[in-house]
Design a protein around this motif. Structure first.
Motif, PDB file in Angstrom:
ATOM      1  N   ASN A  29       0.854  -1.190   0.000  1.00 31.94           N
ATOM      2  CA  ASN A  29       0.000   0.000   0.000  1.00 31.94           C
ATOM      3  C   ASN A  29       0.894   1.245   0.000  1.00 31.94           C
ATOM      4  O   ASN A  29       1.846   1.323   0.774  1.00 31.94           O
ATOM      5  N   ILE A  30       0.588   2.182  -0.860  1.00 31.46           N
ATOM      6  CA  ILE A  30       1.402   3.391  -0.981  1.00 31.46           C
ATOM      7  C   ILE A  30       1.298   4.268   0.273  1.00 31.46           C
ATOM      8  O   ILE A  30       2.187   5.075   0.548  1.00 31.46           O
ATOM      9  N   ASN A  31       0.229   4.092   1.034  1.00 30.93           N
ATOM     10  CA  ASN A  31      -0.008   4.894   2.237  1.00 30.93           C
ATOM     11  C   ASN A  31      -0.365   3.967   3.409  1.00 30.93           C
ATOM     12  O   ASN A  31      -1.513   3.914   3.846  1.00 30.93           O
ATOM     13  N   PRO A  32       0.652   3.235   3.912  1.00 30.01           N
ATOM     14  CA  PRO A  32       0.354   2.183   4.903  1.00 30.01           C
ATOM     15  C   PRO A  32      -0.176   2.743   6.222  1.00 30.01           C
ATOM     16  O   PRO A  32       0.275   3.789   6.686  1.00 30.01           O
ATOM     17  N   GLU A  33      -1.146   2.047   6.784  1.00 25.96           N
ATOM     18  CA  GLU A  33      -1.747   2.453   8.065  1.00 25.96           C
ATOM     19  C   GLU A  33      -1.433   1.449   9.163  1.00 25.96           C
ATOM     20  O   GLU A  33      -2.035   1.501  10.252  1.00 25.96           O
ATOM     21  N   ALA A  34      -0.498   0.546   8.895  1.00 28.33           N
ATOM     22  CA  ALA A  34      -0.012  -0.423   9.883  1.00 28.33           C
ATOM     23  C   ALA A  34       1.390  -0.824   9.429  1.00 28.33           C
ATOM     24  O   ALA A  34       1.747  -0.603   8.256  1.00 28.33           O
ATOM     25  N   PRO A  35       2.202  -1.410  10.325  1.00 29.26           N
ATOM     26  CA  PRO A  35       3.562  -1.813   9.923  1.00 29.26           C
ATOM     27  C   PRO A  35       3.563  -2.718   8.681  1.00 29.26           C
ATOM     28  O   PRO A  35       4.445  -2.612   7.841  1.00 29.26           O
ATOM     29  N   VAL A  36       2.587  -3.610   8.606  1.00 28.38           N
ATOM     30  CA  VAL A  36       2.360  -4.374   7.368  1.00 28.38           C
ATOM     31  C   VAL A  36       0.994  -3.976   6.825  1.00 28.38           C
ATOM     32  O   VAL A  36      -0.013  -4.068   7.539  1.00 28.38           O
ATOM     33  N   HIS A  37       0.960  -3.484   5.601  1.00 31.06           N
ATOM     34  CA  HIS A  37      -0.309  -3.092   4.984  1.00 31.06           C
ATOM     35  C   HIS A  37      -0.174  -3.255   3.472  1.00 31.06           C
ATOM     36  O   HIS A  37       0.364  -2.393   2.775  1.00 31.06           O
ATOM     37  N   VAL A  38      -0.626  -4.395   3.006  1.00 30.32           N
ATOM     38  CA  VAL A  38      -0.551  -4.685   1.567  1.00 30.32           C
ATOM     39  C   VAL A  38      -1.965  -4.852   1.015  1.00 30.32           C
ATOM     40  O   VAL A  38      -2.938  -4.994   1.773  1.00 30.32           O
ATOM     41  N   LEU A  39      -2.074  -4.802  -0.289  1.00 31.60           N
ATOM     42  CA  LEU A  39      -3.366  -4.928  -0.956  1.00 31.60           C
ATOM     43  C   LEU A  39      -3.391  -6.208  -1.783  1.00 31.60           C
ATOM     44  O   LEU A  39      -2.408  -6.532  -2.457  1.00 31.60           O
ATOM     45  N   VAL A  40      -4.504  -6.924  -1.696  1.00 34.84           N
ATOM     46  CA  VAL A  40      -4.687  -8.191  -2.413  1.00 34.84           C
ATOM     47  C   VAL A  40      -5.751  -7.948  -3.472  1.00 34.84           C
ATOM     48  O   VAL A  40      -6.899  -7.634  -3.135  1.00 34.84           O
ATOM     49  N   ILE A  41      -5.377  -8.057  -4.742  1.00 32.31           N
ATOM     50  CA  ILE A  41      -6.343  -7.757  -5.806  1.00 32.31           C
ATOM     51  C   ILE A  41      -6.417  -8.891  -6.829  1.00 32.31           C
ATOM     52  O   ILE A  41      -5.425  -9.566  -7.106  1.00 32.31           O
ATOM     53  N   ASN A  50     -19.980  -5.749  -4.424  1.00 32.39           N
ATOM     54  CA  ASN A  50     -21.322  -5.823  -5.006  1.00 32.39           C
ATOM     55  C   ASN A  50     -21.327  -6.423  -6.410  1.00 32.39           C
ATOM     56  O   ASN A  50     -22.379  -6.808  -6.915  1.00 32.39           O
ATOM     57  N   ASP A  51     -20.170  -6.464  -7.044  1.00 27.64           N
ATOM     58  CA  ASP A  51     -20.087  -6.907  -8.439  1.00 27.64           C
ATOM     59  C   ASP A  51     -19.554  -8.327  -8.587  1.00 27.64           C
ATOM     60  O   ASP A  51     -19.303  -8.780  -9.703  1.00 27.64           O
ATOM     61  N   ILE A  52     -19.373  -9.023  -7.455  1.00 24.08           N
ATOM     62  CA  ILE A  52     -18.907 -10.416  -7.517  1.00 24.08           C
ATOM     63  C   ILE A  52     -20.027 -11.291  -8.081  1.00 24.08           C
ATOM     64  O   ILE A  52     -21.178 -11.226  -7.635  1.00 24.08           O
ATOM     65  N   GLU A  53     -19.680 -12.096  -9.094  1.00 26.07           N
ATOM     66  CA  GLU A  53     -20.642 -13.020  -9.716  1.00 26.07           C
ATOM     67  C   GLU A  53     -20.305 -14.453  -9.287  1.00 26.07           C
ATOM     68  O   GLU A  53     -19.196 -14.718  -8.810  1.00 26.07           O
ATOM     69  N   ASP A  54     -21.246 -15.363  -9.544  1.00 20.82           N
ATOM     70  CA  ASP A  54     -21.000 -16.768  -9.201  1.00 20.82           C
ATOM     71  C   ASP A  54     -19.711 -17.283  -9.838  1.00 20.82           C
ATOM     72  O   ASP A  54     -18.978 -18.060  -9.230  1.00 20.82           O
ATOM     73  N   GLU A  55     -19.435 -16.838 -11.057  1.00 20.16           N
ATOM     74  CA  GLU A  55     -18.235 -17.327 -11.763  1.00 20.16           C
ATOM     75  C   GLU A  55     -16.934 -16.845 -11.098  1.00 20.16           C
ATOM     76  O   GLU A  55     -15.862 -17.309 -11.461  1.00 20.16           O
ATOM     77  N   ASP A  56     -17.049 -15.899 -10.155  1.00 17.75           N
ATOM     78  CA  ASP A  56     -15.855 -15.348  -9.492  1.00 17.75           C
ATOM     79  C   ASP A  56     -15.539 -16.052  -8.174  1.00 17.75           C
ATOM     80  O   ASP A  56     -14.546 -15.700  -7.514  1.00 17.75           O
ATOM     81  N   LEU A  57     -16.363 -17.008  -7.762  1.00 16.08           N
ATOM     82  CA  LEU A  57     -16.214 -17.556  -6.411  1.00 16.08           C
ATOM     83  C   LEU A  57     -14.872 -18.249  -6.188  1.00 16.08           C
ATOM     84  O   LEU A  57     -14.265 -18.112  -5.122  1.00 16.08           O
ATOM     85  N   LEU A  58     -14.385 -18.970  -7.203  1.00 17.31           N
ATOM     86  CA  LEU A  58     -13.056 -19.589  -7.060  1.00 17.31           C
ATOM     87  C   LEU A  58     -11.972 -18.524  -6.946  1.00 17.31           C
ATOM     88  O   LEU A  58     -11.009 -18.681  -6.198  1.00 17.31           O
ATOM     89  N   LEU A  59     -12.157 -17.438  -7.676  1.00 19.87           N
ATOM     90  CA  LEU A  59     -11.188 -16.339  -7.645  1.00 19.87           C
ATOM     91  C   LEU A  59     -11.120 -15.706  -6.254  1.00 19.87           C
ATOM     92  O   LEU A  59     -10.038 -15.348  -5.776  1.00 19.87           O
ATOM     93  N   ILE A  60     -12.259 -15.594  -5.594  1.00 17.87           N
ATOM     94  CA  ILE A  60     -12.270 -15.047  -4.227  1.00 17.87           C
ATOM     95  C   ILE A  60     -11.478 -15.974  -3.303  1.00 17.87           C
ATOM     96  O   ILE A  60     -10.718 -15.519  -2.444  1.00 17.87           O
ATOM     97  N   GLY A  61     -11.614 -17.275  -3.525  1.00 18.10           N
ATOM     98  CA  GLY A  61     -10.814 -18.232  -2.764  1.00 18.10           C
ATOM     99  C   GLY A  61      -9.331 -18.047  -3.041  1.00 18.10           C
ATOM    100  O   GLY A  61      -8.500 -18.136  -2.124  1.00 18.10           O
ATOM    101  N   GLU A  62      -8.995 -17.783  -4.297  1.00 13.42           N
ATOM    102  CA  GLU A  62      -7.586 -17.538  -4.664  1.00 13.42           C
ATOM    103  C   GLU A  62      -7.052 -16.298  -3.945  1.00 13.42           C
ATOM    104  O   GLU A  62      -5.888 -16.239  -3.565  1.00 13.42           O
ATOM    105  N   MET A  63      -7.922 -15.281  -3.776  1.00 11.57           N
ATOM    106  CA  MET A  63      -7.496 -14.068  -3.057  1.00 11.57           C
ATOM    107  C   MET A  63      -7.189 -14.398  -1.596  1.00 11.57           C
ATOM    108  O   MET A  63      -6.199 -13.912  -1.039  1.00 11.57           O
ATOM    109  N   HIS A  64      -8.024 -15.218  -0.980  1.00 12.28           N
ATOM    110  CA  HIS A  64      -7.775 -15.601   0.412  1.00 12.28           C
ATOM    111  C   HIS A  64      -6.491 -16.413   0.530  1.00 12.28           C
ATOM    112  O   HIS A  64      -5.703 -16.229   1.461  1.00 12.28           O
TER     113      HIS A  64
END
Ligand code: AMP
Ligand code: ZN
Length: 119
Positions: A29-41, A50-64
């Motif tokens: 993160n360019i503006n960290p608010e904790a000693p470790v602050h990264v973004l997962v995209i 709000n825009d997550i579709e059923d076809e994205d569910l595996l991708l959400i698991g990949e993000m986790h």
């Protein structure tokens, strides 16, 4: 597409990468608010939760999974961390490409933004 995080994925804007695979990118993160602050995209453009579709569910698991791996790589897996999504106006979302904030490296304290009558 005029999206900040898509430009980072394409390499048109710089970022400090922590972890990358064919589906997900984790970067500092360019503006960290904790000693470790990264973004997962996701590499796929999804504007918000709000825009997550059923076809994205595996991708959400990949993000986790990527968040878990990044936590280990950054040395906060044992000490603990938070994974946060801000959605929309009241969630204070500012970049409309789905992302999780992975934060840790210190005791983060109780969740803020909860008024007493709703606590
Ligand atoms: P949100 O408010 O949940 O939409 O989070 C957007 C996050 O993106 C903020 O924490 C910003 O600090 C972060 N950010 C904005 N521009 C950049 C950038 N070019 N590189 C890394 N992080 C960024
Ligand atoms: Zn995007």
């Amino acid at each position: 597409m005029d999206c900040l995080f898509c430009k980072i994925i394409e390499g048109d804007l710089p970022s400090t990468k922590v972890l990358e695979n064919d589906k997900v990118l984790v970067f500092q993160n360019i503006n960290p608010e904790a000693p470790v602050h990264v973004l997962v995209i996701p590499k796929k453009h999804i504007a918000s939760m709000n825009d997550i579709e059923d076809e994205d569910l595996l991708l959400i698991g990949e993000m986790h999974k990527a968040a878990k791996e990044a936590a280990a790589k950054l040395g906060i897996d044992e000490s603990g961390y938070r994974l946060i999504n801000n959605c929309g106006k009241d969630g204070m979302q500012t970049v409309f490409h789905l992302h999780y904030h992975l934060m840790g490296g210190k005791r983060l304290g109780a969740l803020t933004g909860i008024s007493p009558e709703h606590a």
